[in-house]
Design a protein around this motif. Structure first.
Motif, PDB file in Angstrom:
ATOM      1  N   GLY A   1       0.794  -1.223   0.000  1.00 32.71           N
ATOM      2  CA  GLY A   1       0.000   0.000   0.000  1.00 32.71           C
ATOM      3  C   GLY A   1       0.822   1.266   0.000  1.00 32.71           C
ATOM      4  O   GLY A   1       0.299   2.343  -0.312  1.00 32.71           O
ATOM      5  N   GLU A   2       2.115   1.159   0.324  1.00 32.55           N
ATOM      6  CA  GLU A   2       2.958   2.357   0.325  1.00 32.55           C
ATOM      7  C   GLU A   2       3.370   2.715  -1.102  1.00 32.55           C
ATOM      8  O   GLU A   2       3.621   1.839  -1.939  1.00 32.55           O
ATOM      9  CB  GLU A   2       4.198   2.147   1.193  1.00 32.55           C
ATOM     10  N   THR A   3       3.443   4.013  -1.370  1.00 38.58           N
ATOM     11  CA  THR A   3       3.861   4.510  -2.682  1.00 38.58           C
ATOM     12  C   THR A   3       5.234   5.141  -2.545  1.00 38.58           C
ATOM     13  O   THR A   3       5.491   5.921  -1.623  1.00 38.58           O
ATOM     14  CB  THR A   3       2.858   5.537  -3.222  1.00 38.58           C
ATOM     15  N   VAL A   4       6.116   4.791  -3.478  1.00 36.54           N
ATOM     16  CA  VAL A   4       7.502   5.242  -3.406  1.00 36.54           C
ATOM     17  C   VAL A   4       7.938   5.804  -4.753  1.00 36.54           C
ATOM     18  O   VAL A   4       7.276   5.606  -5.779  1.00 36.54           O
ATOM     19  CB  VAL A   4       8.436   4.086  -3.002  1.00 36.54           C
ATOM     20  N   VAL A   5       9.065   6.494  -4.729  1.00 37.72           N
ATOM     21  CA  VAL A   5       9.733   6.948  -5.950  1.00 37.72           C
ATOM     22  C   VAL A   5      11.078   6.231  -6.027  1.00 37.72           C
ATOM     23  O   VAL A   5      11.849   6.235  -5.061  1.00 37.72           O
ATOM     24  CB  VAL A   5       9.948   8.468  -5.952  1.00 37.72           C
ATOM     25  N   VAL A   6      11.348   5.605  -7.156  1.00 41.93           N
ATOM     26  CA  VAL A   6      12.602   4.871  -7.339  1.00 41.93           C
ATOM     27  C   VAL A   6      13.739   5.864  -7.572  1.00 41.93           C
ATOM     28  O   VAL A   6      13.643   6.757  -8.417  1.00 41.93           O
ATOM     29  CB  VAL A   6      12.502   3.897  -8.533  1.00 41.93           C
ATOM     30  N   ASP A   7      14.823   5.713  -6.815  1.00 35.86           N
ATOM     31  CA  ASP A   7      15.990   6.570  -6.968  1.00 35.86           C
ATOM     32  C   ASP A   7      17.235   5.805  -7.403  1.00 35.86           C
ATOM     33  O   ASP A   7      18.171   6.390  -7.927  1.00 35.86           O
ATOM     34  CB  ASP A   7      16.297   7.292  -5.649  1.00 35.86           C
ATOM     35  N   GLN A   8      17.255   4.506  -7.170  1.00 25.18           N
ATOM     36  CA  GLN A   8      18.448   3.714  -7.484  1.00 25.18           C
ATOM     37  C   GLN A   8      18.017   2.386  -8.089  1.00 25.18           C
ATOM     38  O   GLN A   8      17.125   1.724  -7.563  1.00 25.18           O
ATOM     39  CB  GLN A   8      19.266   3.476  -6.214  1.00 25.18           C
ATOM     40  N   VAL A   9      18.654   2.018  -9.201  1.00 28.94           N
ATOM     41  CA  VAL A   9      18.295   0.772  -9.891  1.00 28.94           C
ATOM     42  C   VAL A   9      19.535  -0.091 -10.116  1.00 28.94           C
ATOM     43  O   VAL A   9      20.612   0.425 -10.404  1.00 28.94           O
ATOM     44  CB  VAL A   9      17.614   1.047 -11.248  1.00 28.94           C
ATOM     45  N   PRO A  10      19.399  -1.422  -9.991  1.00 25.68           N
ATOM     46  CA  PRO A  10      20.511  -2.311 -10.355  1.00 25.68           C
ATOM     47  C   PRO A  10      20.644  -2.341 -11.872  1.00 25.68           C
ATOM     48  O   PRO A  10      19.650  -2.474 -12.582  1.00 25.68           O
ATOM     49  CB  PRO A  10      20.066  -3.673  -9.802  1.00 25.68           C
ATOM     50  N   HIS A  11      21.861  -2.209 -12.367  1.00 24.22           N
ATOM     51  CA  HIS A  11      22.000  -2.071 -13.818  1.00 24.22           C
ATOM     52  C   HIS A  11      23.164  -2.862 -14.406  1.00 24.22           C
ATOM     53  O   HIS A  11      23.328  -2.911 -15.622  1.00 24.22           O
ATOM     54  CB  HIS A  11      22.208  -0.595 -14.180  1.00 24.22           C
ATOM     55  N   ARG A  12      23.964  -3.515 -13.567  1.00 23.03           N
ATOM     56  CA  ARG A  12      25.112  -4.234 -14.114  1.00 23.03           C
ATOM     57  C   ARG A  12      24.685  -5.523 -14.819  1.00 23.03           C
ATOM     58  O   ARG A  12      25.339  -5.961 -15.768  1.00 23.03           O
ATOM     59  CB  ARG A  12      26.117  -4.537 -12.998  1.00 23.03           C
ATOM     60  N   ASP A  13      23.601  -6.135 -14.362  1.00 15.85           N
ATOM     61  CA  ASP A  13      23.097  -7.358 -14.989  1.00 15.85           C
ATOM     62  C   ASP A  13      22.189  -6.957 -16.153  1.00 15.85           C
ATOM     63  O   ASP A  13      21.145  -6.332 -15.946  1.00 15.85           O
ATOM     64  CB  ASP A  13      22.314  -8.176 -13.956  1.00 15.85           C
ATOM     65  N   PRO A  14      22.545  -7.315 -17.396  1.00 12.47           N
ATOM     66  CA  PRO A  14      21.747  -6.883 -18.554  1.00 12.47           C
ATOM     67  C   PRO A  14      20.327  -7.416 -18.544  1.00 12.47           C
ATOM     68  O   PRO A  14      19.405  -6.749 -19.031  1.00 12.47           O
ATOM     69  CB  PRO A  14      22.537  -7.391 -19.761  1.00 12.47           C
ATOM     70  N   ASP A  15      20.102  -8.630 -18.005  1.00  9.62           N
ATOM     71  CA  ASP A  15      18.754  -9.188 -17.972  1.00  9.62           C
ATOM     72  C   ASP A  15      17.855  -8.390 -17.024  1.00  9.62           C
ATOM     73  O   ASP A  15      16.702  -8.086 -17.343  1.00  9.62           O
ATOM     74  CB  ASP A  15      18.786 -10.654 -17.543  1.00  9.62           C
ATOM     75  N   ILE A  16      18.383  -8.035 -15.856  1.00 16.31           N
ATOM     76  CA  ILE A  16      17.614  -7.219 -14.915  1.00 16.31           C
ATOM     77  C   ILE A  16      17.363  -5.838 -15.498  1.00 16.31           C
ATOM     78  O   ILE A  16      16.254  -5.296 -15.421  1.00 16.31           O
ATOM     79  CB  ILE A  16      18.353  -7.106 -13.565  1.00 16.31           C
ATOM     80  N   ARG A  17      18.376  -5.275 -16.102  1.00 17.36           N
ATOM     81  CA  ARG A  17      18.263  -3.946 -16.703  1.00 17.36           C
ATOM     82  C   ARG A  17      17.171  -3.919 -17.768  1.00 17.36           C
ATOM     83  O   ARG A  17      16.323  -3.032 -17.797  1.00 17.36           O
ATOM     84  CB  ARG A  17      19.623  -3.573 -17.308  1.00 17.36           C
ATOM     85  N   GLU A  18      17.183  -4.948 -18.626  1.00 18.08           N
ATOM     86  CA  GLU A  18      16.197  -4.994 -19.706  1.00 18.08           C
ATOM     87  C   GLU A  18      14.793  -5.208 -19.154  1.00 18.08           C
ATOM     88  O   GLU A  18      13.824  -4.610 -19.624  1.00 18.08           O
ATOM     89  CB  GLU A  18      16.582  -6.120 -20.671  1.00 18.08           C
ATOM     90  N   TYR A  19      14.667  -6.060 -18.135  1.00 11.98           N
ATOM     91  CA  TYR A  19      13.358  -6.353 -17.555  1.00 11.98           C
ATOM     92  C   TYR A  19      12.757  -5.097 -16.931  1.00 11.98           C
ATOM     93  O   TYR A  19      11.577  -4.772 -17.156  1.00 11.98           O
ATOM     94  CB  TYR A  19      13.489  -7.458 -16.501  1.00 11.98           C
ATOM     95  N   LEU A  20      13.538  -4.387 -16.140  1.00 16.61           N
ATOM     96  CA  LEU A  20      13.033  -3.167 -15.505  1.00 16.61           C
ATOM     97  C   LEU A  20      12.658  -2.129 -16.553  1.00 16.61           C
ATOM     98  O   LEU A  20      11.595  -1.495 -16.475  1.00 16.61           O
ATOM     99  CB  LEU A  20      14.089  -2.600 -14.549  1.00 16.61           C
ATOM    100  N   SER A  21      13.527  -1.945 -17.543  1.00 16.45           N
ATOM    101  CA  SER A  21      13.258  -0.951 -18.575  1.00 16.45           C
ATOM    102  C   SER A  21      11.998  -1.296 -19.358  1.00 16.45           C
ATOM    103  O   SER A  21      11.159  -0.426 -19.645  1.00 16.45           O
ATOM    104  CB  SER A  21      14.458  -0.854 -19.516  1.00 16.45           C
ATOM    105  N   ARG A  22      11.832  -2.581 -19.682  1.00 17.19           N
ATOM    106  CA  ARG A  22      10.659  -3.020 -20.460  1.00 17.19           C
ATOM    107  C   ARG A  22       9.361  -2.770 -19.704  1.00 17.19           C
ATOM    108  O   ARG A  22       8.314  -2.532 -20.308  1.00 17.19           O
ATOM    109  CB  ARG A  22      10.810  -4.500 -20.820  1.00 17.19           C
TER     110      ARG A  22
END
Length: 228
Positions: free
Chosen positions: A154-175
């Protein structure tokens, strides 16, 4: 210190593995991280040990020396300044900058890094929310962000930091439209290691493995953002 880009990549891998495990790094872990054979790792570790940038103890593992950490922090500074420049001036997205910065970071002089820093207004964070070491290579020891897993349903947040070294995680979040600045609501915390969030941009639920959600840094969304 005159090291090849390949040697510097080994040092970076050791740095990130040490940070993640909080212990000396096994050679098998380096092999898996870099996608190289065990004999190649052993040969390079022997070379780096002779150069005084790592300390290798058989059956215990590999650790960076102070000299090795200095090399890595200079690379990290170059990398994060390059990412910031590419996003602000070359129209890269946050999910595109990592690989090109990885290639260029080995070829940035201290003077170029200083000029980039001044041109960009001396940023303290890169586009992924990671801290940029200063000219003295000092780095904050703790992240200023709270892991997404610390928030309740139920809490609403703003993302400030993202994991990005793993290309699969990066692509999934971006998609799924999750990146720095994304506002989302925690919808469900599953007992099977999933955290479901709903980005306010499209209202479609996105399930994140807990290990990914733990690496998303966020802050509570101010009530006046987007009219709330």
């Amino acid at each position: 210190m005159d090291l090849s880009p390949i040697a510097e990549d080994y040092l970076k891998a050791i740095y990130h593995l040490e940070d993640g495990h909080q212990r000396p790094v096994r050679t098998a872990e380096i092999s898996e991280e870099l996608g190289v054979t065990s004999p190649s790792v052993s040969s390079m570790i022997d070379t780096l040990d002779e150069r005084g940038v790592v300390d290798y103890t058989p059956y215990r593992g590999v650790e960076l020396t102070d000299r090795g950490e200095e090399v890595v922090l200079r690379l990290v500074r170059n990398h994060r300044l390059l990412e910031t420049f590419m996003m602000e001036c070359l129209d890269y997205s946050w999910s595109e900058v990592h690989d090109d910065a990885d290639r260029l970071e080995h070829h940035v002089s201290d003077e170029l890094a200083r000029r980039l820093e001044a041109f960009l207004g001396e940023p303290s964070m890169d586009p992924h929310g990671d801290p940029i070491p200063d000219a003295e290579l000092s780095m904050p020891e703790e992240s200023p962000y709270t892991p997404l897993t610390e928030y309740e349903v139920g809490e609403t947040v703003v993302v400030d930091q993202v994991p990005h070294r793993d290309p699969d995680i990066r692509e999934y979040l971006s998609r799924h439209g999750i990146g720095p600045g994304t506002r989302l609501t925690v919808d469900e915390i599953s007992p099977i290691d999933l955290v479901t969030v709903v980005p306010t941009s499209d209202g479609q639920p996105v399930s994140l493995p807990t290990y990914v959600a733990r690496r998303l840094g966020a802050r509570a969304a101010p009530r006046n953002e987007n009219g709330f």
